[in-house]
Design an enzyme around this catalytic site. Structure first.
Site, PDB file in Angstrom:
ATOM      1  N   GLU A  89       4.228   1.082   1.912  1.00 26.28           N
ATOM      2  CA  GLU A  89       5.359   0.587   2.817  1.00 26.28           C
ATOM      3  C   GLU A  89       6.574   1.005   2.151  1.00 26.28           C
ATOM      4  O   GLU A  89       6.982   0.694   0.986  1.00 26.28           O
ATOM      5  CB  GLU A  89       5.401  -0.702   3.164  1.00 26.28           C
ATOM      6  CG  GLU A  89       4.030  -1.273   3.927  1.00 26.28           C
ATOM      7  CD  GLU A  89       3.137  -1.634   2.982  1.00 26.28           C
ATOM      8  OE1 GLU A  89       2.214  -0.649   2.258  1.00 26.28           O
ATOM      9  OE2 GLU A  89       2.776  -2.640   2.630  1.00 26.28           O
TER      10      GLU A  89
ATOM     11  N   CYS B  51       0.877  -1.053   0.045  1.00 24.26           N
ATOM     12  CA  CYS B  51      -0.133  -0.058  -0.056  1.00 24.26           C
ATOM     13  C   CYS B  51       0.976   1.168  -0.133  1.00 24.26           C
ATOM     14  O   CYS B  51       0.990   1.814  -0.879  1.00 24.26           O
ATOM     15  CB  CYS B  51      -1.123   0.036   1.163  1.00 24.26           C
ATOM     16  SG  CYS B  51      -2.290  -1.237   0.953  1.00 24.26           S
TER      17      CYS B  51
END
Lengths: 316, 787
Positions: free
Chosen positions: B433, B431
């Protein structure tokens, strides 16, 4: 005697404002427009600030904005009205405007926004705090603050102070005006304003009166003077089908603009109906419906202006 | 899009996800074979990979250009019984659930019943994991305090750098053998373990080379049979490429894409790692091939685009392996989170945007697929044109690409002790990171329900939903003399559950290191070969463990409401407040409205709420950051939810911010849905008040109506909004551009809106595939409208 803290009557603050001057702006809407344009989408801005002295903190003189769809019908506001103007109708709030004295006492309860003031009083410090919070966006985008309305020049003392503070903070300013104020008022803000947005509604005097309720004599004189002064300026023309966008009216614009001693950019704003829902919420009769002029009309008008040497933009 | 790609794309869109028993069957045979039990764990894994890749069926779509399917057919998705053996009940649910189903044929069902379940029951990692966890961990897990990423999937969250484009697997094998030859148990007491691991790496590389050669044979056969001369030649060329890569380093654009794809398949066939696998900085990696070939005239822009489009379809054909239970709740999507990074900076710090960057953006726009996901890395050196081009795609409303701050990502990594070079070559994956691509194992361990922990704090450590004591007895809130007492109690509860979570994760890390190493993934990530250590065992250069905080907005607004009404305005007593919460505001709608509308809220640049945001952030950060993991790295935080804010909301009662019981929590670092009333500048200013650089990623979701982005001023405005947020160190921002009317219409008539893609949280999904709660939540998110 201690001088009272300067205050202004502001009916809206629009952040992330992208169409009222360059960059990302914050726009403060001043109450007090002297015109009564038939298509007005900010009717709360036309109300002249009341002269009545106001108890501290109570937004007196503000026409209540009533949004029954938001009401949860708990009825706790009803006893707050000394005139008995509030009632529930089908479980939703109703205000008898005939009884309302604009005292503002009813606003203190409503937790839903169903009953709220349409305008509020802001101190200079409060207004500056709002503007300064947006500052990170100004430097990135070349934006700043726009004072709009209503009519910012209807509250010239407050406006001058704001312009001065902004200049000290290095924040770029724009004043969006209908032009219907004494030239002296313009003169008093001229040195402190970075950009004027000047609204032009119609050139024919009679038509202007019909559409706005006032003559355009002073407006045109002010615009001419402003153009001569050399201050950065944009002219904004609302294009309202059925009002000021027939061929005769459009020719009027072209004739007048090409007579100006400079060629400021011209923003064309298409008529929209987004402000209509405010009328019943303010207890005002619905304004007449207009139309958007045809795309062909608009683009022909733009072409003509461009040929005359004007840069134009089109928005809504 | 040319007719070939149009057809391939259409087929991919129409393929129905199903569950394939092929991999599980082959693994069952391998695990049963004589001598298998005697192998060391890494050798078991490479033997399993080799058996699967040398026996699995091959698939070729008509007119396909890049080859390789994980399953026997597009979207025929394997299971990983060594991780999780699905029960018959699971299979029924997977087959019949309305959202994210996988078709399970009667034959597959029978295979599970007769072969797979009898063998794997009692041997899966999932069973081992739950049997190993402490009772307090189990209780917190079952109550929705946190989730566990590794209960159905292997650690992954990793991204490849450029090493496979410079060396073929044969070269990797040579280096591995060199390393093995240098081992001496006389001087290195770890020599045995290292040799087993390295030997497994070599064998798993062999398995992938063998797989590519099987495709080469297969394609040659197809070429012989093909009646169309043009296709015949194309198939021969594809066969040549498969014969060459990934054994040898690629030399052309086509070879590079095919090489990556075989590597990708190797990783997702070995295990089912989270976020599948990811080419990362695709425009940077492919640029040398593209630049040389277009200059020399062996590649046209159109051909490059077609190859990229064919490559995109490869990703789209591999749904995320079927998830069940809480893992399905926290990540309910077919997307498997490969996130293509574009732009950013080069290793020397100069602007990374190139001609290929724009070509890939064209591909993203034309393909309009869920997978792979895509993002742009915006540095202060990125040209405006790059962002504006991305906004042109974003405004079409399918949530891609998302927008990341390269300068923040680099600073985050430097703070974590990574080298400047590794930081510049990194980016964001999954997402949001942050990672040092090709050099880091950064494991997300699970979501952490900050709001639920406040609920426990308000009930003296008890979970009102289950009626059990879960946390510490930090006292009855009515006895808190000040807001600081409340905050301290909350802090102690957070710390308590973080410790439980970390204890669990440090055990689970060992379970994967001991029982399920990943030798193929390991050989790809620096410095596993040099260390002779597995990716799961600290072999990577950098090893980070993350716990993802959820509900930051909800918990901030709740604490703000408590302070505002109880301690500052004194308009409510604790007793009244608790009664209202415990009765879910029944009969107290005016109070609830006051909490919703007349209480300071995060997201409006209101210091009263944002100050508490900082406190909550600090409490969470300090509870997690720096705790050691078992891989010589540490735990850190990031703030993202996938779909977990919906699940966590379901298990959390009414909250002091006026949220009713069971409603979704806020997602990422976004304000509570509808609480941001001052527009996007207020959101950006509030969101920048947390220290993004002290995290490994934060997620900020913004929703705009299409009208806002319809003109030049709108696009410029959003461009400057992004630039400002990033100048304030914001990590990531993403935009949903769709009007509420369209969403409502799609809810009513899903059949007419199968292609409507929306941004959920760090990824995009088909709107009609989302659960109703999530659909409503997306509808509810504020629509910002510039005037």
């Amino acid at each position: 005697m201690v001088e009272a803290e300067p205050k202004g009557r502001i009916f809206n603050v629009q952040r992330f404002s992208l169409h009222d001057g360059p960059g990302i702006r914050v726009t403060l809407f001043f109450q007090g427009c002297p015109l009564r344009c038939l298509w007005c989408h900010n009717p709360e801005g036309t109300l002249i600030p009341e002269g009545t002295p106001t108890p501290e903190g109570t937004p007196l003189g503000s026409r209540p904005l009533v949004v029954p769809e938001r009401c949860i019908g708990d009825g706790e506001c009803l006893p707050l009205c000394p005139e008995g103007a509030l009632s529930l109708e089908g479980g939703r709030i109703r205000l008898d405007r005939g009884l309302c004295t604009l005292c503002g006492l009813c606003f203190s309860h409503c937790p839903t926004g169903a009953l709220r003031p349409s305008c509020r009083t802001m101190t200079l410090a409060e207004a500056m705090a709002v503007i300064l919070k947006e500052r990170p966006f100004f430097s990135e985008s070349g934006g700043g603050v726009t004072f709009s309305g209503g009519e910012p020049l209807a509250q010239p003392a407050f406006l001058r102070l704001l312009l001065q503070e902004c200049r000290q903070e290095g924040i770029s300013t724009a004043v969006d005006t209908c032009g219907e104020v004494p030239w002296e008022t313009f003169e008093s803000v001229l040195p402190r304003t970075d950009l004027f947005l000047f609204d032009l509604k119609a050139l024919d005097e009679g038509l202007h009166r019909r559409l706005t309720g006032r003559s355009n004599g002073r407006i045109l004189a002010n615009l001419n003077a402003l153009v001569r002064s050399g201050v950065p300026l944009r002219i904004r023309i609302p294009l309202v089908g059925g009002a000021n966008a027939d061929s005769e009216a459009l020719e009027g614009f072209v004739r007048f603009l090409s007579g100006l001693s400079r060629r400021p950019p011209v923003d064309l704003l298409l008529y929209h109906t987004l402000g209509r829902e405010k009328y019943p919420r303010l207890g005002l009769p619905l304004p007449p419906l207009f139309t958007q002029p045809s795309p062909e009309t608009v683009s022909a008008f733009r072409d003509t202006l461009e040929r005359e040497g004007f840069c134009t933009t089109l928005g809504g | 899009m040319n007719p070939r790609i149009t057809k391939l794309r259409e087929k991919s869109l129409q393929a129905v996800p199903s569950l394939s028993p092929e991999r599980a069957l082959i693994l069952t045979e391998v695990y049963r074979s004589p001598g298998f039990a005697n192998l060391s764990a890494p050798r078991q894994r490479s033997a399993a990979l080799k058996a699967f890749l040398s026996r699995k069926s091959l698939y070729l779509e008509e007119d396909e250009l890049i080859v390789g399917e994980r399953g026997p057919a597009p979207k025929a998705t394997p299971t990983y019984p060594e991780i999780n053996i699905h029960s018959l009940e699971d299979l029924k649910i997977l087959d019949s659930r309305p959202k994210i189903p996988f078709r399970v044929s009667p034959e597959t069902f029978q295979i599970f019943q007769e072969v797979l379940i009898p063998f794997w029951k009692g041997r899966s990692q999932r069973e081992r994991l739950f049997a190993t966890m402490a009772p307090e961990w189990i209780a917190a897990y079952e109550s929705g305090i946190f989730t566990e990423f590794m209960e159905q999937r292997a650690p992954g969250h990793t991204v490849l750098d450029d090493k496979i484009y410079r060396s073929g697997l044969r070269e990797f094998q040579r280096r591995i053998r060199e390393r093995i030859e240098g081992l001496d148990p006389l001087t290195d007491t770890e020599a045995y373990r290292k040799r087993e691991e390295l030997t497994a790496m070599e064998e798993s590389a062999e398995a992938v080379i063998l797989f590519a050669n099987r495709y080469a044979d297969f394609l040659e056969g197809e070429a012989d049979r093909c009646p169309r001369q043009e296709r015949k030649e194309e198939l021969r060329e594809m066969a040549r490429i498969c014969r060459k890569v990934p054994a040898e380093a690629p030399e052309t654009f086509h070879e590079a894409l095919q090489a990556y794809w075989f590597i990708h398949l190797g990783v997702i066939c070995e295990l089912n790692p989270w976020d599948s696998f990811n080419p990362g900085r695709l425009d940077q990696h492919l640029w040398p091939f593209y630049e040389r070939e277009t200059r020399e005239g062996t590649l046209t822009k159109e051909r490059a685009q077609e190859l990229l489009q064919a490559f995109w379809i490869r990703f789209h054909n591999q749904p995320s392996p079927p998830k069940v239970g809480i893992t399905a709740e926290e990540s309910n999507t077919y997307t498997d989170f490969a996130l293509i990074n574009l732009g950013g900076v080069k290793e020397d710090g100069s602007d990374g945007v190139n001609e290929l960057t724009y070509l890939i953006l064209d591909v993203i726009e034309e393909m309009r697929l869920l997978q792979p996901s895509s993002m742009i890395q915006v540095s202060k050196k990125s040209p405006d044109r790059f962002i504006l081009r991305a906004l042109e795609i974003i405004k079409t409303g399918f949530g891609q690409p998302s927008v990341f701050n390269t300068d923040a990502i680099i600073q985050e990594m430097l703070r974590q002790g990574k080298s400047l070079q590794d930081a510049r070559n990194g980016g964001a994956s999954g997402c949001v990171e942050t990672g040092a691509f090709g050099k880091e194992s950064y494991i997300l361990t699970g979501y952490f329900n900050l709001t639920k922990i406040l609920e426990l704090t308000l009930h003296n450590g008890r979970d009102p939903r289950r009626g059990i004591l879960l946390g510490l007895e930090t006292g009855n809130p009515a006895d808190f003399r000040s807001f600081e007492d409340l905050l301290e109690a909350f802090r102690r509860q957070v710390e308590h559950f973080v410790k439980i979570k970390v204890r669990g994760s440090n055990t689970i890390e060992r379970l994967f290191a001991e029982y399920l190493p990943a030798p193929f993934l390991s050989l790809l990530i620096s410095d596993c070969i040099e260390k002779g250590k597995d990716y799961h065992d600290g072999g990577a250069r950098y090893n980070t463990s993350y716990i993802q905080g959820v509900g930051l907005g909800s918990v901030t607004d709740s604490l703000t409401a408590l302070r505002h009404h109880i301690y500052q305005e004194k308009t409510l007593t604790w007793e009244e407040f608790m009664k209202a919460l415990d009765e879910d505001f029944e009969g107290r709608e005016p109070l609830r409205r006051r909490l919703l509308n007349e209480t300071p809220k995060y997201g409006n640049d209101d210091e009263e709420a944002d100050g508490i945001l900082r406190e909550v952030f600090k409490i969470y950060h300090d509870a997690v950051n720096g705790r050691p993991n078992t891989r010589s790295g540490v735990f850190r935080i990031n703030l993202l939810p996938t779909t977990c804010h919906v699940y966590f909301g379901r298990v959390t009662g009414a909250t002091p911010d006026g949220r009713k019981s069971g409603q979704p929590l806020s997602e990422g670092i976004s304000p509570v849905q509808g609480a941001d009333t001052k527009g996007p500048t207020g959101v950006v200013l509030s969101a920048s008040k947390i220290d993004h650089l002290a995290t490994g990623g934060t997620l900020l979701n913004q929703k705009f109506t299409p009208r806002l982005l319809s003109d030049r001023e709108g696009l410029q405005g959003v461009l400057h909004l992004i630039r400002t947020y990033f100048r304030l160190d914001g990590h990531h921002i993403q935009f949903n551009v769709v009007d509420a009317a369209t969403l409502r219409e799609a809810q009513k008539h899903p059949e007419n809106h199968r292609d409507l893609i929306v941004r959920v949280a760090g990824y995009s999904d088909y709107f009609v595939d989302l659960g109703e709660d999530l659909q409503n939540e997306i509808l509810h998110r504020t629509e910002h409208q510039g005037f």
